[in-house]
Write a protein that holds these residues in place. Sequence first.
Motif, short mmCIF file in Angstrom:
data_model
loop_
_atom_site.label_atom_id
_atom_site.label_comp_id
_atom_site.label_asym_id
_atom_site.label_seq_id
_atom_site.Cartn_x
_atom_site.Cartn_y
_atom_site.Cartn_z
N VAL A 47 33.71 48.28 69.67
CA VAL A 47 35.02 48.81 69.27
C VAL A 47 34.91 49.68 68.02
CG1 VAL A 47 36.32 46.93 70.33
CG2 VAL A 47 35.60 46.72 67.94
N HIS A 48 33.83 49.52 67.27
CA HIS A 48 33.61 50.37 66.10
C HIS A 48 32.80 51.62 66.46
CE1 HIS A 48 35.13 48.23 62.47
NE2 HIS A 48 35.11 47.20 63.30
N THR A 49 32.24 51.65 67.65
CA THR A 49 31.37 52.75 68.05
C THR A 49 32.07 53.75 68.95
OG1 THR A 49 29.43 51.29 67.90
CG2 THR A 49 29.18 53.33 69.16
N PHE A 50 32.86 53.25 69.90
CA PHE A 50 33.47 54.12 70.90
C PHE A 50 34.94 54.38 70.58
CE2 PHE A 50 30.11 51.67 73.06
CZ PHE A 50 29.27 52.73 73.42
N PRO A 51 35.33 55.65 70.45
CA PRO A 51 36.71 56.00 70.07
C PRO A 51 37.77 55.43 71.02
CG PRO A 51 35.29 57.90 69.87
CD PRO A 51 34.47 56.84 70.54
N PHE A 52 37.48 55.37 72.31
CA PHE A 52 38.49 54.88 73.25
C PHE A 52 38.75 53.38 73.08
CE2 PHE A 52 34.61 53.98 75.52
CZ PHE A 52 34.88 52.84 76.27
N LEU A 53 37.81 52.67 72.46
CA LEU A 53 38.01 51.25 72.15
C LEU A 53 38.58 51.05 70.75
CD1 LEU A 53 34.76 49.65 73.63
CD2 LEU A 53 37.07 49.55 74.58
N TRP A 54 38.24 51.98 69.85
CA TRP A 54 38.69 51.86 68.46
C TRP A 54 40.21 51.83 68.36
CZ3 TRP A 54 37.81 50.38 63.77
CH2 TRP A 54 38.60 50.87 62.72
N LYS A 55 40.90 52.56 69.22
CA LYS A 55 42.36 52.62 69.13
C LYS A 55 42.99 51.25 69.34
CE LYS A 55 43.11 54.03 73.97
NZ LYS A 55 43.68 55.07 74.85
N TYR A 56 42.28 50.35 70.04
CA TYR A 56 42.80 49.00 70.24
C TYR A 56 42.41 48.05 69.10
CZ TYR A 56 43.42 50.74 74.98
OH TYR A 56 43.79 51.49 76.07
N HIS A 57 41.53 48.53 68.24
CA HIS A 57 41.02 47.70 67.16
C HIS A 57 41.51 48.16 65.79
CE1 HIS A 57 38.18 44.87 65.37
NE2 HIS A 57 37.64 45.83 64.63
N SER A 58 42.07 49.36 65.75
CA SER A 58 42.40 49.98 64.46
C SER A 58 43.47 49.20 63.68
CB SER A 58 42.86 51.43 64.67
OG SER A 58 43.98 51.47 65.53
N GLN A 75 43.44 43.46 71.98
CA GLN A 75 42.37 42.85 71.20
C GLN A 75 42.51 41.33 71.19
OE1 GLN A 75 41.88 44.34 67.19
NE2 GLN A 75 40.66 42.58 66.56
N GLU A 76 43.74 40.84 71.08
CA GLU A 76 43.95 39.39 71.08
C GLU A 76 43.53 38.78 72.41
OE1 GLU A 76 48.02 38.90 69.98
OE2 GLU A 76 47.54 38.75 67.85
N ILE A 77 43.86 39.46 73.50
CA ILE A 77 43.48 38.95 74.82
C ILE A 77 41.96 38.87 74.94
CG2 ILE A 77 43.47 39.47 77.29
CD1 ILE A 77 46.27 40.69 76.90
N ILE A 78 41.29 39.92 74.46
CA ILE A 78 39.82 39.95 74.55
C ILE A 78 39.19 38.87 73.68
CG2 ILE A 78 37.77 41.32 74.02
CD1 ILE A 78 39.41 43.82 74.75
N GLU A 79 39.64 38.78 72.43
CA GLU A 79 38.99 37.89 71.47
C GLU A 79 39.36 36.42 71.68
OE1 GLU A 79 39.60 39.21 67.49
OE2 GLU A 79 38.61 41.15 67.82
#
Length: 238
Positions: A194-205, A225-229
């Motif tokens: 999530v820190h590497t790929f921009p399309f994932l970062w938007k869910y982690h920002s 992010q909550e569902i994943i973690e």
Amino acid sequence: YKLRATANWVQKPYEKRNFWERLATFDLASDKCYVVQPQNTNPPPNLNVWRERIWLTVMIAPALLIQALWYYIIPENSYFHTWHPIVAFIFYHLAFVTFIIRLVKHITYYMDIYGTFDEYKRPRDYVPDKYVYRLILSILIYTLARTGGGLVLGGYDRYSPPSLGHTISWAFPVKIGIWLITLDFFFYFYHRAVHTFPFLWKYHSKHHSTKHPTPLQSILADDLQEIIEIFLIPLAAS
């Protein structure tokens, strides 16, 4: 770097804060943590890890002892000898919340005594106004899901009270250790992604909406992010 998110709710008197802001008050550290401090040239503090482990044990043990004592006192032929899963869930959720409250106070105590990282450049951030409600909701989801997940993944059975050598094998601690290592493995690669790929970062920002957070702000997260973690990664590790 010096721009800080707006947190006007902190300036309100406690009685004028709304319900969510009053709950967020619990996350506040001492005032010194929110102002720049003189640079400390002393070596970083070295805490005794065993002292912290003892503290954790003391904080965690009461809930387990209460349930064990209940099984010991209430006759086996009584309907109330064992706990219905809903009762167990409520009890352990309250125990978990109590533990979190004590843990946050424990950490903020250390923040006050030893200071915080980079405090001579920038102090801790308050919870931004726009995320107060979201933070409290994230904490609620986190505690409910962790409690429920623990009961489900642990295979809670009302009619098989936990006991070493019977419903809990002696290999249980080893299995838990392996599971924690596996969980850490999955979480590391997810977090790296999530820190590497921009399309994932938007869910982690949203998790990084404050640059210098206090302990509970680390739970602030987006829905996905909550569902994943909370669900997917522990399930994958299982």
